[in-house]
Design a protein around this motif. Structure first.
Motif, PDB file in Angstrom:
ATOM      1  N   GLU A  55       3.496   0.478   2.909  1.00  0.00           N
ATOM      2  CA  GLU A  55       3.202  -0.622   3.825  1.00  0.00           C
ATOM      3  C   GLU A  55       3.436  -1.911   3.049  1.00  0.00           C
ATOM      4  O   GLU A  55       2.805  -2.148   2.021  1.00  0.00           O
TER       5      GLU A  55
ATOM      6  N   LYS B   6       5.986  -0.395   7.836  1.00  0.00           N
ATOM      7  CA  LYS B   6       5.649   0.898   7.253  1.00  0.00           C
ATOM      8  C   LYS B   6       6.982   1.540   6.902  1.00  0.00           C
ATOM      9  O   LYS B   6       7.644   2.125   7.757  1.00  0.00           O
TER      10      LYS B   6
ATOM     11  N   ALA C 138       9.719   3.979   5.090  1.00  0.00           N
ATOM     12  CA  ALA C 138       9.927   5.342   4.630  1.00  0.00           C
ATOM     13  C   ALA C 138      11.270   5.400   3.904  1.00  0.00           C
ATOM     14  O   ALA C 138      12.048   4.457   3.958  1.00  0.00           O
TER      15      ALA C 138
ATOM     16  N   LEU D 166      -1.201  10.704   9.284  1.00  0.00           N
ATOM     17  CA  LEU D 166      -0.121   9.713   9.200  1.00  0.00           C
ATOM     18  C   LEU D 166       1.027  10.064  10.148  1.00  0.00           C
ATOM     19  O   LEU D 166       1.630   9.184  10.762  1.00  0.00           O
TER      20      LEU D 166
ATOM     21  N   HIS E 218       1.510   5.279   0.106  1.00  0.00           N
ATOM     22  CA  HIS E 218       0.946   6.520   0.630  1.00  0.00           C
ATOM     23  C   HIS E 218       1.726   7.695   0.048  1.00  0.00           C
ATOM     24  O   HIS E 218       2.921   7.850   0.317  1.00  0.00           O
TER      25      HIS E 218
ATOM     26  N   VAL F 237       6.481  11.557   3.529  1.00  0.00           N
ATOM     27  CA  VAL F 237       6.191  10.512   2.553  1.00  0.00           C
ATOM     28  C   VAL F 237       7.203  10.635   1.427  1.00  0.00           C
ATOM     29  O   VAL F 237       7.842  11.678   1.310  1.00  0.00           O
TER      30      VAL F 237
ATOM     31  N   SER G  49       2.935   6.521  11.693  1.00  0.00           N
ATOM     32  CA  SER G  49       3.190   5.768  10.459  1.00  0.00           C
ATOM     33  C   SER G  49       4.422   6.247   9.702  1.00  0.00           C
ATOM     34  O   SER G  49       4.973   5.498   8.907  1.00  0.00           O
ATOM     35  N   LEU G  50       4.829   7.484   9.924  1.00  0.00           N
ATOM     36  CA  LEU G  50       5.919   8.073   9.147  1.00  0.00           C
ATOM     37  C   LEU G  50       7.163   8.234  10.017  1.00  0.00           C
ATOM     38  O   LEU G  50       7.248   9.154  10.824  1.00  0.00           O
TER      39      LEU G  50
ATOM     40  N   MET H 245       5.612   6.663   1.825  1.00  0.00           N
ATOM     41  CA  MET H 245       5.600   5.580   2.796  1.00  0.00           C
ATOM     42  C   MET H 245       4.905   4.397   2.124  1.00  0.00           C
ATOM     43  O   MET H 245       3.905   4.577   1.434  1.00  0.00           O
TER      44      MET H 245
ATOM     45  N   LYS I  52       0.859  -1.186   0.000  1.00  0.00           N
ATOM     46  CA  LYS I  52       0.000   0.000   0.000  1.00  0.00           C
ATOM     47  C   LYS I  52       0.898   1.240   0.000  1.00  0.00           C
ATOM     48  O   LYS I  52       1.727   1.411   0.894  1.00  0.00           O
TER      49      LYS I  52
END
Length: 177
Positions: free
Chosen positions: A59, A64, A66, A44, A8, A55, A49-50, A57, A6
């Motif tokens: 998954e 997750k 970077a 995010l 982002h 970003v 998540s980051l 990013m 995924k």
């Protein structure tokens, strides 16, 4: 969460496009979660998540990830696209680094002040024409674009993004500044 990676990022090329190409070359389907507003980015950032608060990013495999080069290296290694030995990996890294250098010039062009755009464009053309393109034109382009998975990624309707347009800059400025 599905087994598909995924991605982002905003709905454009930028630093995510090389990752899309790499997944395309590997024949891997992926999902995209587009940042449409500053709040999407903040969400995010706040949920952890980051890693570096930025970003792209991706998954993948429960991580997750970077940093576009780290993501690219992981995907290339995972799908056996990162050379058979250290010498091939070094050659791949040289090609990748050159593309990153040229891409940085291209990505920053829309953000140049009006009085600097013409000179910046001249620099891009000079470096592309005299430094980068000659290396890639030595049979590299034809060979790569005929790989079935790349050929598919280059077709209309793929997840490949169009080049950034001047009209898109204000939207990106609202998300990232």
């Amino acid at each position: 969460m599905s087994g598909k990676p995924k991605l982002h990022y905003f709905n454009g090329r930028g630093r995510m496009e090389s990752i899309r190409w790499l997944l395309g070359a590997a024949g891997v389907e992926f999902e995209e979660c587009f940042l449409e507003t500053k709040d999407d980015l903040i969400k995010l950032q706040k949920d952890g998540s980051l890693l570096f608060q930025q970003v792209p990013m991706v998954e993948i495999d429960g991580m997750k990830m970077a940093q576009s080069r780290a993501i690219g290296n992981y995907i290339a290694a995972k799908y056996n696209l990162y050379g058979k030995d250290l010498k091939e990996r070094a050659l791949i890294d040289m090609y990748v680094e050159a593309i990153i250098d040229l891409n940085e010039l291209l990505m920053t062009h829309p953000f140049q002040p009006a009085d600097k755009k013409e000179q910046h464009f001249a620099t891009i053309v000079d470096k592309a024409t005299n430094r980068y393109f000659p290396v890639y034109e030595k049979s590299f382009k034809a060979r790569i674009s005929n790989i079935p998975t790349i050929k598919k990624f280059l077709q209309p309707g793929s997840q490949r993004k169009p080049p950034l347009q001047e009209k898109d800059v204000p939207k990106l400025m609202k998300i990232f500044h």
